[in-house]
Design a protein around this motif. Sequence first.
Motif, PDB file in Angstrom:
ATOM      1  N   TYR A 353      19.396  29.892  17.138  1.00 33.13           N
ATOM      2  CA  TYR A 353      18.898  28.606  16.618  1.00 33.13           C
ATOM      3  C   TYR A 353      18.639  27.598  17.734  1.00 33.13           C
ATOM      4  N   PRO A 354      19.613  27.428  18.697  1.00 29.31           N
ATOM      5  CA  PRO A 354      19.320  26.511  19.807  1.00 29.31           C
ATOM      6  C   PRO A 354      18.125  26.955  20.636  1.00 29.31           C
ATOM      7  N   LEU A 355      17.977  28.291  20.785  1.00 32.74           N
ATOM      8  CA  LEU A 355      16.835  28.778  21.563  1.00 32.74           C
ATOM      9  C   LEU A 355      15.507  28.434  20.874  1.00 32.74           C
ATOM     10  N   MET A 356      15.482  28.585  19.548  1.00 28.41           N
ATOM     11  CA  MET A 356      14.262  28.264  18.805  1.00 28.41           C
ATOM     12  C   MET A 356      13.925  26.772  18.939  1.00 28.41           C
ATOM     13  N   LEU A 357      14.960  25.904  18.898  1.00 28.68           N
ATOM     14  CA  LEU A 357      14.716  24.478  19.055  1.00 28.68           C
ATOM     15  C   LEU A 357      14.232  24.150  20.463  1.00 28.68           C
ATOM     16  N   GLY A 358      14.822  24.821  21.462  1.00 28.43           N
ATOM     17  CA  GLY A 358      14.409  24.569  22.836  1.00 28.43           C
ATOM     18  C   GLY A 358      12.975  24.995  23.092  1.00 28.43           C
ATOM     19  N   VAL A 359      12.602  26.193  22.586  1.00 29.42           N
ATOM     20  CA  VAL A 359      11.225  26.654  22.766  1.00 29.42           C
ATOM     21  C   VAL A 359      10.236  25.713  22.062  1.00 29.42           C
ATOM     22  N   THR A 360      10.611  25.279  20.879  1.00 29.15           N
ATOM     23  CA  THR A 360       9.743  24.361  20.130  1.00 29.15           C
ATOM     24  C   THR A 360       9.536  23.054  20.887  1.00 29.15           C
ATOM     25  N   ALA A 361      10.651  22.480  21.402  1.00 23.61           N
ATOM     26  CA  ALA A 361      10.550  21.216  22.140  1.00 23.61           C
ATOM     27  C   ALA A 361       9.750  21.383  23.418  1.00 23.61           C
ATOM     28  N   THR A 362       9.924  22.513  24.109  1.00 18.73           N
ATOM     29  CA  THR A 362       9.207  22.733  25.367  1.00 18.73           C
ATOM     30  C   THR A 362       7.705  22.858  25.143  1.00 18.73           C
ATOM     31  N   LEU A 363       7.322  23.663  24.142  1.00 18.76           N
ATOM     32  CA  LEU A 363       5.893  23.828  23.863  1.00 18.76           C
ATOM     33  C   LEU A 363       5.265  22.509  23.400  1.00 18.76           C
ATOM     34  N   SER A 364       5.990  21.733  22.603  1.00 16.21           N
ATOM     35  CA  SER A 364       5.465  20.448  22.154  1.00 16.21           C
ATOM     36  C   SER A 364       5.294  19.487  23.312  1.00 16.21           C
ATOM     37  N   ALA A 365       6.283  19.484  24.254  1.00 18.78           N
ATOM     38  CA  ALA A 365       6.199  18.609  25.418  1.00 18.78           C
ATOM     39  C   ALA A 365       5.029  19.004  26.315  1.00 18.78           C
ATOM     40  N   LEU A 366       4.811  20.304  26.514  1.00 20.57           N
ATOM     41  CA  LEU A 366       3.674  20.748  27.323  1.00 20.57           C
ATOM     42  C   LEU A 366       2.348  20.361  26.676  1.00 20.57           C
ATOM     43  N   CYS A 367       2.280  20.504  25.366  1.00 23.07           N
ATOM     44  CA  CYS A 367       1.054  20.128  24.652  1.00 23.07           C
ATOM     45  C   CYS A 367       0.809  18.624  24.766  1.00 23.07           C
TER      46      CYS A 367
END
Length: 377
Positions: A353-367
């Motif tokens: 679950y933390p990994l999914m949140l981290g990946v989501t936040a990272t991709l959103s920040a890059l976008c």
Amino acid sequence: MKTHRPNIMRHKDDPRRAVGRQWLRGGGRWHTLTEDGSLPEQRRHTADVVVDCAVYEHGCRVASLPPHEALAEARKRASGFAWIGLYEPEQEHLAEIAEAFGLHPLAVEDAVHAHQRPKLERYGDTLFMVLKTIVFVEHEKLTATSEVVDTGELMIFLGADFVVVVRHGSAPGLARVRHALEAHPEMLVHGPAAVLHAITDQVVDDYLEVADEVELDVEELESDVFSAAHGDDAERIYQLKRELIEFKRAVHPMARPLQRLSEEADQLIGPEMNRYFRDVSDHLSQVRERLVGYGELVDGLLAANLSQLAVQQNVDMRRISAAAAILAIPTMIAGFYGMNFEHMPELKWTFGYPLMLGVTATLSALCYRAFKRYGWL
């Protein structure tokens, strides 16, 4: 000016028949009232519409008489003429003066009903000129409903020994013109033509003053359109454009009559006064040029405002698209893990679950960073 109120008898079937009487302190007598408690319509006399009437000789005022007596007195004098000023006369009022002065019925009809374009016409040995006056309507700030200019009308009958001026609407009073001429008898000695020149000169000078005020509105609107916090000024621009059109309708048709007065040889005008009318015509040309410039500038402001609105809409659409793209990332990932499959990656892992949140936040920040770099946000 005292108003004469004759007794009016009405038929018993008239819905506005008198039902009472009232003592008017100003009139000092009893008056009948209608059923609604108001005074019946009263007929104005010729004296009620006469603003001023005087006889002039050698540039000096020599007598103040009623209209029918003024002309007779003027014709007794070698170089005398009568100058009569009327305000919104009715048909019966002007008919009395028309009969005494020999005015043409068509010109009299125009003078009574008003709403004429500026023009100059000759009826026998009389000139008839129509002028549109412009008054600037004071306002703190230009809005979509602001009235900028108000128009009135002047009808001038010019003869060899008389000048009759009829004023309608918001046309300014001509007392200042009369006083200015009486203070300069060297001009007034030219007779009725000098009066016509003084009136046209004052009207055109008023045009220049109103043009100065309109210019301030144009500059204010220009500043608002190109300001950082501009909004939709299309309605304000369109309102100013309509007022400018009304201004132009008064100014532009006047060019031809002034040209005739300044160029054509006319016994009523004379070559000396032609030069003075030429000066008035030059001033009118300045007003016309300024109005053309204002019109072009307002058209440009309208186009600029519409362009700014289109650009702003494009900017807003880009921001909405960028926000939708950023929100699509967590929506997509949440959609994957919302499926009811038993075997999914990292489904039973403690840190899934933390990994999914981290990946989501990272991709959103890059976008977000990408859109920021391209100026979409």
